[in-house]
Write an enzyme that holds these catalytic residues in place. Structure first.
Site, mmCIF file in Angstrom:
data_model
loop_
_atom_site.group_PDB
_atom_site.id
_atom_site.type_symbol
_atom_site.label_atom_id
_atom_site.label_comp_id
_atom_site.label_asym_id
_atom_site.label_seq_id
_atom_site.Cartn_x
_atom_site.Cartn_y
_atom_site.Cartn_z
ATOM 1 N N CYS A 120 0.715 -1.259 0.004
ATOM 2 C CA CYS A 120 0.178 -0.212 -0.075
ATOM 3 C C CYS A 120 0.961 1.300 0.153
ATOM 4 O O CYS A 120 1.859 1.422 0.681
ATOM 5 C CB CYS A 120 -1.020 0.127 1.135
ATOM 6 S SG CYS A 120 -2.039 1.362 1.125
ATOM 7 N N CYS A 258 1.518 -0.210 -22.518
ATOM 8 C CA CYS A 258 2.699 -0.638 -23.239
ATOM 9 C C CYS A 258 2.672 -1.971 -23.394
ATOM 10 O O CYS A 258 3.155 -2.837 -22.599
ATOM 11 C CB CYS A 258 4.081 -0.317 -22.429
ATOM 12 S SG CYS A 258 4.207 1.616 -22.113
ATOM 13 N N GLY A 261 3.466 -3.568 -29.916
ATOM 14 C CA GLY A 261 2.604 -2.798 -30.966
ATOM 15 C C GLY A 261 1.902 -1.722 -30.541
ATOM 16 O O GLY A 261 1.131 -1.311 -31.393
ATOM 17 N N ARG A 262 1.734 -1.375 -29.505
ATOM 18 C CA ARG A 262 0.931 -0.294 -29.138
ATOM 19 C C ARG A 262 1.751 0.757 -27.628
ATOM 20 O O ARG A 262 2.438 -0.104 -26.951
ATOM 21 C CB ARG A 262 -0.289 -0.543 -28.678
ATOM 22 C CG ARG A 262 -0.457 -1.516 -27.472
ATOM 23 C CD ARG A 262 -2.017 -1.866 -26.855
ATOM 24 N NE ARG A 262 -2.579 -0.455 -26.766
ATOM 25 C CZ ARG A 262 -3.666 -0.409 -26.328
ATOM 26 N NH1 ARG A 262 -4.469 -1.443 -26.127
ATOM 27 N NH2 ARG A 262 -4.309 0.837 -25.592
#
Length: 276
Positions: A120, A258, A261-262
């Protein structure tokens, strides 16, 4: 070719075997041994004063102590830690950390109580203004070539041994300017994995690279990256609004989603170049 330097993922001591019953469609249930990730209470004390208890994977605790102390603003440099004792007990682990006197005096002004939550980042803060630390914006001295992203993701997958074994670990990795992995740290908590990496970054005085995390980009992750002087933060999942606002203010390039291809740039895309 950069040598892969250190990682907690090549060690499966953070997992134990337990008997389970597996249920699969079209098959009879069956008994089998499975690997379960370790989750241990780690109590941190500074100059003899108890500070907090975090639930961690009990590995790379020196790096965790350094990274956590830096991320929390308890110390200014890893050399502010003068000594550290790690003691194992039946019910958990104690980290007794001796810090510089000026840091200890500052710590007295910060009252906090975290009660055993997994990684946390803010639970236990008493005032809203203590949640976001006052950090200076980072300079612009780093760029990231998106053509390295797919290679970095593949390397990261190959070095997530603990997650491959248990399916329950997050990872934080440091990439050099050529997209090569220099270090990967895994933990049951995403914040803890990044704290361990932050500690390592300071120990090795790394600069000019990027950090890749296997989680969403929350504001705490941006704050921890800033405490390590990391200008580019890459996250496998999305980003929160508070993370984007903080990245924009601290001059951090923040990319989410991420994947192969993107990638999506949320803040300061000017450091990014090249093609996916």
């Amino acid at each position: 070719m950069t040598t892969f330097d250190v990682t907690s993922t090549d060690d499966i001591s953070d997992a134990c075997q337990r008997p389970i019953v597996r249920y699969r469609k079209g098959e009879s249930d069956f008994n089998e041994m499975d690997f379960i990730i370790e989750e241990t209470p780690v109590a941190l004390a500074f100059n003899g004063v108890a500070y907090t208890v975090m639930m961690c994977t009990p590995h790379d605790l020196e790096q965790f102590a350094i990274g956590f102390s830096l991320s929390e603003g308890i110390i200014d440099h890893h050399r502010d830690i003068h000594d550290m004792t790690i003691s194992h007990h039946d019910n958990g682990i104690n980290l007794d950390i001796e810090i510089a006197n000026r840091c200890a005096e500052r710590l007295k002004q910060k009252r906090r109580s975290l009660a055993g939550l997994t990684g946390c980042g803010i639970c236990g803060e008493e005032k809203l203004e203590t949640v976001c630390r006052m950090l200076m914006p980072l300079p612009t001295s780093t760029e990231f070539d998106l053509s390295h992203l797919e290679q970095a993701l593949c390397q990261l997958l190959d070095h997530q041994a603990l997650n491959q074994l248990t399916g329950a670990a997050h990872a934080a990795a440091y990439l050099d300017k050529d997209g090569q992995l220099l270090a990967v740290f895994e933990d049951v908590g995403r914040h803890i994995a990044l704290d361990k990496l932050v500690g390592y970054i300071h120990q090795k005085r790394l600069s000019g690279g990027a950090v890749l995390v296997t989680s969403r980009a929350s504001f705490e992750m941006v704050q921890k990256a800033a405490s390590a002087g990391v200008e580019v933060l890459l996250a496998v999942s999305s980003a929160t609004k508070m993370a984007v606002d903080l990245a924009d203010r601290l001059n951090i390039t923040l990319l989410g989603h991420c994947r192969r291809g993107r990638a999506d740039a949320y803040a300061h895309p000017e450091r990014v170049f090249g093609m996916i």
